[in-house]
Write a protein that holds these residues in place. Structure first.
Motif, mmCIF file in Angstrom:
data_model
loop_
_atom_site.group_PDB
_atom_site.id
_atom_site.type_symbol
_atom_site.label_atom_id
_atom_site.label_comp_id
_atom_site.label_asym_id
_atom_site.label_seq_id
_atom_site.Cartn_x
_atom_site.Cartn_y
_atom_site.Cartn_z
ATOM 1 N N SER A 253 -8.466 30.914 13.639
ATOM 2 C CA SER A 253 -8.352 31.152 14.948
ATOM 3 C C SER A 253 -7.957 30.132 15.868
ATOM 4 O O SER A 253 -7.449 30.511 17.116
ATOM 5 C CB SER A 253 -9.785 31.747 15.337
ATOM 6 O OG SER A 253 -10.889 30.632 15.330
ATOM 7 N N ILE A 254 -7.950 28.904 15.524
ATOM 8 C CA ILE A 254 -7.407 27.798 16.316
ATOM 9 C C ILE A 254 -5.979 27.165 16.008
ATOM 10 O O ILE A 254 -5.666 26.101 16.370
ATOM 11 C CB ILE A 254 -8.309 26.831 16.594
ATOM 12 C CG1 ILE A 254 -9.081 26.093 15.090
ATOM 13 C CG2 ILE A 254 -9.544 27.254 17.401
ATOM 14 C CD1 ILE A 254 -9.901 24.890 15.290
ATOM 15 N N ILE A 258 -1.184 30.653 15.651
ATOM 16 C CA ILE A 258 -2.158 31.697 16.063
ATOM 17 C C ILE A 258 -2.362 31.640 17.844
ATOM 18 O O ILE A 258 -2.272 32.770 18.508
ATOM 19 C CB ILE A 258 -3.319 31.814 15.403
ATOM 20 C CG1 ILE A 258 -3.314 32.003 14.107
ATOM 21 C CG2 ILE A 258 -4.449 32.847 16.111
ATOM 22 C CD1 ILE A 258 -2.634 33.420 13.555
ATOM 23 N N GLN A 259 -2.454 30.388 18.198
ATOM 24 C CA GLN A 259 -2.585 30.236 19.670
ATOM 25 C C GLN A 259 -1.569 30.680 20.318
ATOM 26 O O GLN A 259 -1.527 31.228 21.661
ATOM 27 C CB GLN A 259 -3.271 28.835 20.042
ATOM 28 C CG GLN A 259 -4.444 28.296 19.355
ATOM 29 C CD GLN A 259 -5.705 28.860 20.175
ATOM 30 O OE1 GLN A 259 -5.419 28.826 21.508
ATOM 31 N NE2 GLN A 259 -6.450 29.521 19.590
ATOM 32 N N GLU A 260 -0.400 30.304 19.758
ATOM 33 C CA GLU A 260 1.044 30.536 20.495
ATOM 34 C C GLU A 260 1.000 32.057 20.728
ATOM 35 O O GLU A 260 1.666 32.550 21.734
ATOM 36 C CB GLU A 260 2.025 30.016 19.740
ATOM 37 C CG GLU A 260 3.333 30.188 20.338
ATOM 38 C CD GLU A 260 4.619 29.570 19.429
ATOM 39 O OE1 GLU A 260 5.625 29.983 19.787
ATOM 40 O OE2 GLU A 260 4.135 28.903 18.608
ATOM 41 N N ALA A 261 0.596 32.907 19.668
ATOM 42 C CA ALA A 261 1.012 34.193 19.586
ATOM 43 C C ALA A 261 -0.210 35.013 20.344
ATOM 44 O O ALA A 261 0.166 36.065 21.106
ATOM 45 C CB ALA A 261 1.037 34.703 18.077
ATOM 46 N N SER A 265 -7.132 33.712 21.925
ATOM 47 C CA SER A 265 -7.903 33.529 20.627
ATOM 48 C C SER A 265 -8.554 32.116 20.571
ATOM 49 O O SER A 265 -8.088 31.117 20.998
ATOM 50 C CB SER A 265 -7.038 33.769 19.506
ATOM 51 O OG SER A 265 -7.744 33.310 18.079
ATOM 52 N N GLY A 266 -9.700 32.290 20.193
ATOM 53 C CA GLY A 266 -10.531 30.784 20.166
ATOM 54 C C GLY A 266 -11.834 30.864 19.296
ATOM 55 O O GLY A 266 -11.979 31.853 18.470
ATOM 56 N N ALA A 433 -1.761 39.535 12.330
ATOM 57 C CA ALA A 433 -0.859 40.529 12.610
ATOM 58 C C ALA A 433 0.298 40.103 13.625
ATOM 59 O O ALA A 433 1.465 40.342 13.276
ATOM 60 C CB ALA A 433 -1.690 41.799 13.200
ATOM 61 N N PRO A 434 0.230 39.380 14.888
ATOM 62 C CA PRO A 434 0.983 39.201 15.632
ATOM 63 C C PRO A 434 2.257 38.470 14.930
ATOM 64 O O PRO A 434 3.220 38.518 15.330
ATOM 65 C CB PRO A 434 0.618 38.554 16.977
ATOM 66 C CG PRO A 434 -0.954 39.044 16.663
ATOM 67 C CD PRO A 434 -1.277 39.245 15.457
ATOM 68 N N LEU A 435 1.714 37.528 14.011
ATOM 69 C CA LEU A 435 2.725 36.696 13.335
ATOM 70 C C LEU A 435 3.673 37.267 12.083
ATOM 71 O O LEU A 435 4.672 37.120 12.045
ATOM 72 C CB LEU A 435 1.933 35.404 12.654
ATOM 73 C CG LEU A 435 1.501 34.364 13.470
ATOM 74 C CD1 LEU A 435 0.578 33.634 13.021
ATOM 75 C CD2 LEU A 435 2.376 33.880 14.605
#
Length: 443
Positions: A253-254, A258-261, A265-266, A433-435
């Motif tokens: 999550s960090i 993931i943070q870019e997409a 999210s955190g 999923a976004p990646l």
């Protein structure tokens, strides 16, 4: 004078209950959107049935339930039918099974009726949003009929219906918790970024730390009380696997990608999901029939007998109440969650009410152009919730028709554990999923 005012208030509420148009805001209904009020009232029906089930399972209720003809031993008999069931052992569970069977049938009936309702212009929308008194009578009628179902294999068959339905409902609970955590994190981060008040960031860190602290504490207690050096291998595997999985989703999550997409999210979401996963793990272990690996919470404090429903059942009810209320008033900003739950972005409780020609305050009909939620799916969700309540209040015990008792069962353990794994996998999927599909909109 006071009596007259009370009668007037009851009369106005009666029109609210019996009307086929949008619910009249006549003092008993808050100012809101028509769609929100409808969901709240149906949820009230579910909560009312839950309250009745809780009362029925309380100690001492068997004395009153013996008065039902043909229900159990020592009660009023029906000519030609011999009561073979021990009231003192199973009567509370039988009552819960029948009450929840009635609620399940009630909501399944409306789920079938409301299939493919597109807007409030559909004639069936009037049934959805009104006629509350008659709906209440239908629920009472089904409940009365359920109490006269012959024993036979009813409890055994309905137990497996409850297991399957509860499995699906636990997944829905997790989806709602993910959505709640996402909305919570987004609102607090935006408030912190748009103001100079750093208390919002402090609040996020505090709750994240609290969730992880509770989850870690739970893991330690699980190893102490629910495992043995030479036994309880399943519990050791369950606890270790879910601990590893929670660490994995927290790290993912960090990650920078993931943070870019997903900027929002955190760790707050991951910490809440980890805590819920530990609750499901605990709930599963309390259903292990091996008492050496499954001391009840009460037996850890006192030497008394295991009660009808224990701490994990109470916690389950609290989570159920939260999820039911949230599902009734939610208006998520997450398009994928809305698509999954078959809802649309809406105003929640933000309606102001409209004064009609008769001077009465009416709910805002916000569904003339299209429904804000799937009527059919909402009732199906309440149908599953009825089954979950049944399994929670009966501790997921399986009826034994041979001994006329209730017993813990390993199928309940595996259902709960598999639902926790599926839920963690679902949350992990929302992160990656976004990646994997960068061309799709996951906002």
């Amino acid at each position: 004078m006071g009596a007259c005012l009370a009668l007037c208030s009851l009369a106005s509420c009666a029109s609210c209950l019996c009307g086929s148009a949008p619910c009249l805001l006549c003092g008993c209904c808050p100012s809101s959107n028509n769609s929100t009020i409808t969901r709240l009232i149906f949820s009230f029906f579910l909560l009312l049935g839950t309250l009745v089930s809780v009362i029925m399972i309380l100690p001492g209720m068997e004395t009153q339930l013996r008065k039902i003809p043909g229900f159990c031993q020592g009660g009023t008999a029906i000519p030609g039918i011999e009561n073979k069931v021990n009231c003192d052992v199973i009567v509370g569970y039988k009552s819960v099974y029948r009450m929840c069977f009635a609620m399940t049938c009630f909501f399944f009936l409306f789920s079938a009726i409301m299939i493919r309702v597109r807007s409030s212009k559909d004639p069936r929308a009037a049934i959805q949003n009104g006629f509350w008194f008659f709906k209440f009578l239908i629920l009472i009628g089904i409940t009365v009929g359920a109490f006269f179902i012959p024993d036979g294999t009813f409890h055994t068959v309905w137990f497996y219906f409850g297991v399957v339905g509860s499995f699906v409902f636990i997944i829905i609970q997790l989806i709602l918790l993910i959505d709640f955590a996402h909305s919570w994190n987004k609102v607090w981060v935006e408030n912190a970024e748009n103001s100079d008040n750093k208390c919002w960031f402090a609040g996020l860190l505090s709750f994240t730390f609290l969730h992880y602290a509770l989850a870690i504490t739970a893991v330690v207690l699980f190893y102490i009380y629910y495992t043995q050096p030479d036994d309880c291998t399943e519990h050791k595997v369950f606890i270790s696997l879910n601990l590893i999985f929670c660490i994995i989703v927290s790290v993912v999550s960090i990650l920078p990608k993931i943070q870019e997409a997903q900027p929002y999210s955190g760790l707050l979401q991951a910490s809440l999901i980890s805590l819920y996963t530990m609750y499901v793990t605990w709930s599963a272990m309390t259903n292990n029939p091996n008492r050496k690996c499954n001391p009840s919470l009460l037996s850890l404090v006192t030497a008394g007998p295991v009660q009808w429903w224990d701490a994990q059942g109470i916690v389950g009810l609290v989570i159920f109440l939260f999820c039911t209320l949230y599902a009734s008033i939610r208006s998520s900003s997450n398009a994928q969650v809305n698509k999954l739950m078959q809802t649309e972005e809406g105003g929640g409780l933000g309606g102001e009410g409209v004064v009609g020609q008769d001077g009465m305050l009416r709910a805002v009909d916000n569904e003339e152009e299209g429904v804000t939620y799937s009527y059919s799916f909402f009732h199906f969700h309440l149908c599953l919730a009825s089954l979950y309540i049944m399994m929670t209040l009966t501790n997921w015990y399986q009826p034994d028709t041979t001994t006329q008792a209730m017993q813990s069962s390993m199928p309940a353990v595996w259902v709960k554990m598999s639902s926790s794994w599926l839920g963690l996998g679902l949350y992990l999927w929302t992160l990656i999923a976004p990646l994997i599909f960068p061309d799709r909109d996951f906002n």
